[in-house]
Design a protein around this motif. Structure first.
Motif, PDB file in Angstrom:
ATOM      1  N   ASP A 328       0.815  -1.205   0.000  1.00 19.77           N
ATOM      2  CA  ASP A 328       0.000   0.000   0.000  1.00 19.77           C
ATOM      3  C   ASP A 328       0.851   1.259   0.000  1.00 19.77           C
ATOM      4  O   ASP A 328       0.487   2.268  -0.601  1.00 19.77           O
ATOM      5  N   GLY A 330       3.723   1.754  -1.327  1.00 14.53           N
ATOM      6  CA  GLY A 330       4.587   1.928  -2.482  1.00 14.53           C
ATOM      7  C   GLY A 330       5.934   1.249  -2.383  1.00 14.53           C
ATOM      8  O   GLY A 330       6.890   1.684  -3.018  1.00 14.53           O
ATOM      9  N   GLY A 350       4.132   6.475  -3.809  1.00 18.05           N
ATOM     10  CA  GLY A 350       2.700   6.463  -4.011  1.00 18.05           C
ATOM     11  C   GLY A 350       1.980   5.645  -2.949  1.00 18.05           C
ATOM     12  O   GLY A 350       2.594   4.985  -2.108  1.00 18.05           O
ATOM     13  N   ARG A 351       0.641   5.693  -2.989  1.00 19.09           N
ATOM     14  CA  ARG A 351      -0.201   4.917  -2.110  1.00 19.09           C
ATOM     15  C   ARG A 351      -1.156   4.104  -2.980  1.00 19.09           C
ATOM     16  O   ARG A 351      -1.759   4.631  -3.915  1.00 19.09           O
ATOM     17  N   TYR A 352      -1.324   2.810  -2.660  1.00 17.37           N
ATOM     18  CA  TYR A 352      -1.994   1.893  -3.573  1.00 17.37           C
ATOM     19  C   TYR A 352      -3.171   1.190  -2.914  1.00 17.37           C
ATOM     20  O   TYR A 352      -3.049   0.647  -1.818  1.00 17.37           O
ATOM     21  N   ASP A 367      -1.568   3.940  -8.658  1.00 17.86           N
ATOM     22  CA  ASP A 367      -1.701   4.469  -7.299  1.00 17.86           C
ATOM     23  C   ASP A 367      -2.967   5.308  -7.183  1.00 17.86           C
ATOM     24  O   ASP A 367      -3.672   5.547  -8.164  1.00 17.86           O
ATOM     25  N   ASP A 368      -3.281   5.745  -5.950  1.00 18.70           N
ATOM     26  CA  ASP A 368      -4.562   6.410  -5.749  1.00 18.70           C
ATOM     27  C   ASP A 368      -4.600   7.812  -6.337  1.00 18.70           C
ATOM     28  O   ASP A 368      -5.681   8.415  -6.429  1.00 18.70           O
ATOM     29  N   ARG A 394      -8.702   3.739  -7.457  1.00  9.67           N
ATOM     30  CA  ARG A 394      -8.518   2.721  -6.425  1.00  9.67           C
ATOM     31  C   ARG A 394      -8.904   1.351  -6.965  1.00  9.67           C
ATOM     32  O   ARG A 394      -9.293   0.469  -6.214  1.00  9.67           O
TER      33      ARG A 394
END
Length: 426
Positions: A328, A330, A350-352, A367-368, A394
């Motif tokens: 999540d 990255g 990033g955030r996933y 990524d978001d 998402r």
């Protein structure tokens, strides 16, 4: 908690081959949830001008698209969850073919969840859509012309403040879904006849936690197919697909603190890979080898990883005997799938919330913020491209018909060279 036992020869457990090159991407993450396609027509990098088509959807959501032949299906929601929508689109052009709207209720959900996070699944007869509320789990079957075939609204409640996000799958003549709920002693695994919607079997579970993991199919040689489910605090479970009999179950995760299984299990050769985690708590990745498959003692824990780099939401992927864990936060880690030896680890950034897919030996993960990062597979980390989708996302990409379909919060886009499975009548 864990025990190790001598393994029978691996050849006894080889899985039946699953053709990843099939046109259909008919469930979350495609063939058996593997996330793998050998399509060769998807570019590494692209610009806005390269999209085959791009449309705005009539509602928002985190649901991933699925396909059957030349039809694409995606879930949406509007009016704060009071309307749940299934859209059918022409996979070539993005043209709307039909739409079904179902009245529902607004309820509490996590800020990163949506009322349309469940991914539909499809077979040659129908597309199946699920949604859950604190009052009921709903599952419907709609044929490919858009006619409602059956609707089941009496499968039990889905209670919990984070909302619903579980996806169904089709296995042979069954539609299978996990109904996990926050209410203790009120969870169940459910299989319905795909033609009639009648319940074929139900496996009660102690539950007590919302989980969102989508099952996969494990096919040991010489024995019937098993459905593999992951949930906290239960662990990893193998269910006889035909009868619903619980064949094995192992508490593979910590049970002394609250966790949640969101990522979906995968299988490779004779092994099952699963994860479970929660926020800042320890995160677990386990590699299991179910042997005779009729007792917990017959499940060998081959290797495990317990650290913060394990994914909580994105699912794992195995390609060319390497396991990729894209977290999540990255961090992408490459392991030897057989031994668990770490080959490399890299902070991608990033955030996933979506999971990676592998296309022609390359990993694509969005990524978001809507950045699709592309990296090479292999024994060294190599970033190949970053493609901006222009809107947060998402969802997990779908790959079929020579194209990759990318869902953002309010839109859908197609990239690649179309190679259709047949013509759709106008």
């Amino acid at each position: 908690m864990q025990q190790r036992f001598a393994s029978l020869p691996a050849i006894l457990f080889l899985l039946a081959a699953i053709p990843v090159c099939a046109q259909e991407w008919s469930r979350f993450r495609g063939p058996n949830g593997s996330g793998i396609s050998d399509t060769t027509t998807i570019p590494v990098s692209w610009t806005e001008a390269d999209y085959a088509w791009r449309i705005e959807l009539p509602g928002t959501g985190n649901s991933s698209p699925v396909l059957w032949k030349d039809q694409l299906y995606v879930n949406c929601e509007s009016d704060s969850g009071r309307q749940r929508i299934l859209k059918s689109l022409d996979a070539r052009t993005g043209k709307l073919l039909w739409s079904h709207e179902f009245e529902s209720t607004s309820h509490r959900t996590h800020k990163f969840n949506s009322y349309a996070s469940s991914t539909p699944c499809a077979d040659e007869h129908h597309v199946y859509m699920a949604w859950g509320t604190p009052e009921a789990l709903h599952l419907v079957a709609i044929d490919h012309s858009g006619q409602l075939v059956w609707q089941s609204d009496s499968l039990g409640a889905v209670k919990g403040g984070h909302g619903f996000a579980t996806s169904p799958i089709v296995h042979e003549d069954l539609v299978v879904i996990a109904r996990d709920t926050q209410a203790k002693g009120d969870s169940a695994l459910i299989a319905l006849d795909r033609m009639t919607g009648q319940v074929a079997w139900t496996v009660p579970r102690r539950g007590g936690r919302l989980n969102y993991s989508t099952p996969c199919v494990y096919k040991p040689q010489g024995r019937g197919a098993q459905l593999v489910f992951v949930a906290w605090p239960i662990g990893v479970t193998g269910i006889d697909a035909a009868s619903g009999e619980r064949l094995w179950e192992i508490e593979a995760f910590a049970t002394d603190q609250g966790e949640r299984a969101i990522a979906s299990p995968i299988v490779h050769n004779d092994m099952v890979f699963a994860t479970c985690a929660f926020a800042n708590s320890p995160k677990h990745l386990v590699a299991l080898r179910p042997e005779s498959g009729n007792a917990p003692a017959d499940v060998e824990e081959v290797w495990r990883v317990d650290n913060a780099s394990v994914p909580h939401i994105p699912s794992l992927l195995v390609y060319d005997e390497r396991l990729y864990a894209w977290s999540d936060q990255g961090i992408c880690t490459c392991y030897d799938a057989a031994s668990g030896k770490k080959i490399w680890q890299k902070r991608v950034g990033g955030r996933y919330f979506g999971s990676p897919v592998c296309i022609d030996g390359r990993l694509y993960c969005v990524d978001d913020a809507g950045i699709c990062v592309v990296i090479a597979t292999g024994d060294t980390y190599k970033e190949l491209a970053r493609n901006d989708l222009g809107e947060p996302s998402r969802a997990t990409p779908a790959v079929a018909n020579g194209m990759m379909y990318l869902r953002t919060i309010s839109g859908l886009a197609a990239i690649g060279t179309y190679r259709g499975a047949g013509e759709i009548e106008e």
